[in-house]
Write a protein that holds these residues in place. Structure first.
Motif, short mmCIF file in Angstrom:
data_model
loop_
_atom_site.label_atom_id
_atom_site.label_comp_id
_atom_site.label_asym_id
_atom_site.label_seq_id
_atom_site.Cartn_x
_atom_site.Cartn_y
_atom_site.Cartn_z
N GLU A 260 11.24 9.35 0.09
CA GLU A 260 11.74 10.67 -0.31
C GLU A 260 10.59 11.48 -0.91
OE1 GLU A 260 14.87 12.64 -3.54
OE2 GLU A 260 15.21 10.60 -2.76
N ILE A 261 10.43 12.70 -0.43
CA ILE A 261 9.39 13.59 -0.96
C ILE A 261 10.04 14.92 -1.35
CG2 ILE A 261 7.59 12.55 0.48
CD1 ILE A 261 7.71 15.14 2.19
N ASN A 262 9.31 15.69 -2.13
CA ASN A 262 9.74 17.04 -2.51
C ASN A 262 8.97 18.04 -1.65
OD1 ASN A 262 10.42 19.47 -3.65
ND2 ASN A 262 10.03 18.84 -5.77
N PRO A 263 9.62 18.73 -0.73
CA PRO A 263 8.90 19.69 0.14
C PRO A 263 8.15 20.76 -0.63
CG PRO A 263 11.10 19.25 0.99
CD PRO A 263 11.04 18.64 -0.37
N ARG A 264 8.57 21.04 -1.86
CA ARG A 264 7.86 22.06 -2.64
C ARG A 264 6.40 21.66 -2.90
NH1 ARG A 264 12.22 23.90 -7.33
NH2 ARG A 264 13.67 25.01 -5.92
N ASP A 265 6.15 20.34 -2.89
CA ASP A 265 4.78 19.89 -3.11
C ASP A 265 3.86 20.30 -1.96
OD1 ASP A 265 5.50 18.72 -5.50
OD2 ASP A 265 5.93 16.76 -4.60
N THR A 266 4.43 20.53 -0.80
CA THR A 266 3.61 21.05 0.31
C THR A 266 3.43 22.56 0.21
OG1 THR A 266 5.49 21.42 1.81
CG2 THR A 266 4.51 19.22 1.79
N MET A 267 4.41 23.24 -0.37
CA MET A 267 4.35 24.71 -0.47
C MET A 267 3.31 25.17 -1.49
SD MET A 267 8.48 25.21 -0.50
CE MET A 267 8.41 26.95 -0.90
N SER A 268 3.19 24.42 -2.58
CA SER A 268 2.31 24.87 -3.67
C SER A 268 0.85 24.92 -3.25
CB SER A 268 2.49 23.96 -4.88
OG SER A 268 2.13 22.63 -4.56
N LYS A 269 0.46 24.10 -2.28
CA LYS A 269 -0.93 24.09 -1.83
C LYS A 269 -1.05 24.39 -0.33
CE LYS A 269 -2.31 20.63 -5.27
NZ LYS A 269 -2.92 19.29 -5.48
N GLU A 270 0.06 24.75 0.30
CA GLU A 270 0.08 24.97 1.75
C GLU A 270 -0.53 23.77 2.49
OE1 GLU A 270 -1.72 28.86 2.47
OE2 GLU A 270 0.31 29.68 2.62
N SER A 271 -0.11 22.61 2.06
CA SER A 271 -0.63 21.38 2.65
C SER A 271 0.20 20.98 3.87
CB SER A 271 -0.63 20.26 1.61
OG SER A 271 0.66 20.11 1.04
N SER A 272 -0.33 20.03 4.62
CA SER A 272 0.31 19.62 5.87
C SER A 272 0.45 18.10 5.91
CB SER A 272 -0.52 20.07 7.08
OG SER A 272 -0.72 21.46 7.07
N ILE A 273 1.52 17.64 6.54
CA ILE A 273 1.73 16.22 6.82
C ILE A 273 1.74 16.08 8.33
CG2 ILE A 273 3.24 14.23 6.56
CD1 ILE A 273 4.45 15.66 4.09
N ILE A 274 0.77 15.35 8.87
CA ILE A 274 0.59 15.28 10.33
C ILE A 274 0.65 13.83 10.79
CG2 ILE A 274 -0.95 15.86 12.25
CD1 ILE A 274 -2.22 17.98 10.40
N GLY A 275 1.52 13.56 11.73
CA GLY A 275 1.60 12.23 12.31
C GLY A 275 0.52 12.01 13.35
N VAL A 276 0.05 10.77 13.47
CA VAL A 276 -1.02 10.43 14.41
C VAL A 276 -0.53 9.30 15.30
CG1 VAL A 276 -3.40 9.63 14.68
CG2 VAL A 276 -2.78 11.10 12.75
N SER A 277 -0.62 9.48 16.60
CA SER A 277 -0.25 8.44 17.55
C SER A 277 -1.25 8.43 18.69
CB SER A 277 1.17 8.67 18.10
OG SER A 277 1.46 7.71 19.11
N LEU A 278 -2.00 7.36 18.79
CA LEU A 278 -2.99 7.24 19.85
C LEU A 278 -2.32 7.19 21.22
CD1 LEU A 278 -5.99 6.93 20.53
CD2 LEU A 278 -5.72 4.46 20.24
N PHE A 279 -1.08 6.71 21.29
CA PHE A 279 -0.38 6.61 22.57
C PHE A 279 -0.16 7.98 23.21
CE2 PHE A 279 1.30 2.82 20.23
CZ PHE A 279 0.67 1.87 21.01
N LEU A 280 -0.19 9.05 22.41
CA LEU A 280 0.05 10.39 22.93
C LEU A 280 -1.23 11.13 23.28
CD1 LEU A 280 2.93 11.54 20.52
CD2 LEU A 280 3.11 10.54 22.80
#
Length: 426
Positions: free
Chosen positions: A350-370
């Motif tokens: 569980e995360i708080n989405p506001r934590d991404t808003m305060s710094k305009e940060s990104s969470i990016i998934g990585v998959s070598l298969f793609l």
């Protein structure tokens, strides 16, 4: 799929359970690797012995000249030459053995998702990879990756056809090449980032575009440590994370295969590298492989130490191997416009989405298969240059024989701390 058959073999009658269905041989590679042609005709129906289950034999009703997959037992395959070919008809070239007497020994296969491996003693013989653009590799070492345990458990997004033999990162010698393969010849040292037949074996079939030359600067065990770890690390840093020289990167779990790869690549490309590990030995490994500073993630206040080290400015990129544990705190360690690259995950968080808003940060998934063919080529070019330049030096950790693959899968998930890439040695 039936289990616990109780047939008695030729002297005691046919085994219980439904007969296997004719199909393609799954022993050394779908469709292209057949079994050794029969030398002498036998009675009908023939009985094919399987050491992988409690039964003594399984009736085989193979079509002449066809491969058959045994669905009544949890072994990978049974010989397709159980029924002799009709007189006057040539044996199909695609199934004519290339290396007589060279038998492929499978380390294990999964019958159903989540079940443990079942060792298969008899397997199929190695044959010519007749399809376009494929090669046959004599495996000298094979890397073990956490993703292979996820796939085996049935909880991963990519679910292979059963029976499934894991193993993508093999290194070894080219045994033979298929049609129109010009980049390799028999005897070439190579490593791969994917196989068709599975790498937990003595021989593996792979697409030629997933195979690359192995420099004499590296041994076969190091070659088996390149594939998924280094291609994933490069993809996370540059193709998805858009890292630039001068930026800072925090590598969580930096003492493992992907972690060491990320540290070496980032340091060579001019980034400020921070890493974490869970043991003193692991921390020393991280420092020796490119990190400017390392932190013990088992210490209760290690997050505060990272913030203090960065002077509360945070880091630009985080390479995250265990996002189900660290993702929420990762968001507090980022700088403005920072990126968390999710490389590994074993559950929910569980995360708080506001934590991404305060710094305009990104969470990016990585998959070598793609990754596209162009992206894989970009990775390969950069990494092969790194080998020649001397900064790409895979670190081999625990080594296991093929027969201990179950132990390897247990250890890669439950070990107290990684110290390099885990490999299987046939």
């Amino acid at each position: 799929m039936q289990r616990g058959l109780t047939g008695r073999g030729p002297a005691g009658g046919a085994a219980a359970g439904p007969p296997p269905t004719p199909g393609r041989c799954r022993g050394a590679g779908p469709e292209e690797l057949g079994a050794h042609p029969p030398q002498k005709p036998g009675p009908a129906p023939l009985l094919v012995r399987c050491r992988a289950v409690r039964c003594r034999a399984v009736p085989c009703r193979a079509v002449p000249g066809r491969a058959v997959r045994c669905r009544a037992v949890p072994c990978r395959a049974v010989p397709c030459g159980a029924v002799p070919r009709p007189p006057g008809r040539p044996w199909p070239a695609a199934r004519r053995p290339l290396v007589p007497g060279a038998w492929r020994r499978g380390a294990g296969c999964c019958r159903l998702p989540g079940e443990p491996f079942v060792a298969c003693a008899p397997a199929t013989s190695c044959s010519r990879p007749s399809r376009l653009g494929r090669v046959l590799i004599k495996v000298h070492a094979c890397g073990v990756n956490p993703v292979e345990t996820y796939i085996r458990s049935g909880n991963y997004a990519r679910k292979p056809a059963l029976p499934y033999t894991p193993g993508s990162d093999v290194s070894g010698v080219i045994e033979s090449v298929g049609e129109h393969v010009t980049a390799f010849k028999k005897g070439d040292r190579v490593f791969s980032i994917g196989t068709i037949s599975g790498g937990y074996a003595d021989y593996a079939v792979a697409a030629a575009n997933r195979v690359f030359p192995l420099s004499d600067k590296l041994d076969f065990k190091q070659g088996a440590a390149i594939g998924i770890p280094y291609f994933t690390a490069y993809r996370a840093l540059f193709q998805k994370g858009h890292a630039k020289a001068g930026e800072s990167v925090l590598v969580h779990g930096a003492s493992g295969g992907v972690g060491i790869a990320a540290c070496q690549i980032a340091r060579a490309c001019g980034l400020k590298v921070l890493g974490t590990a869970g043991t003193e030995e692991g921390m020393n490994v991280v420092l020796r492989n490119g990190a400017h500073q390392v932190f013990n993630h088992r210490e209760a206040n290690y997050i505060d130490k990272i913030k203090e080290y960065t002077r509360m400015q945070g880091v630009n990129i985080i390479i995250e191997m265990l996002s189900n544990i660290n993702l929420a705190t990762d968001l507090h360690l980022l700088s403005c416009a920072g990126r968390v690259m999710v490389v590994g995950c074993r559950g929910t968080i569980e995360i708080n989405p506001r934590d991404t808003m305060s710094k305009e940060s990104s969470i990016i998934g990585v998959s070598l298969f793609l990754a596209t063919e162009e992206e894989r080529h970009e990775c390969a070019t950069a990494l092969l240059d790194g080998i020649e330049a001397g900064w790409l030096k895979p670190i081999v950790g625990s080594e296991y024989p093929l027969e201990k693959v179950v132990k390897a899968h247990e250890d890669i998930i439950h070990s107290s701390g990684a110290r390099g890439k885990m490999v299987l040695v046939p």
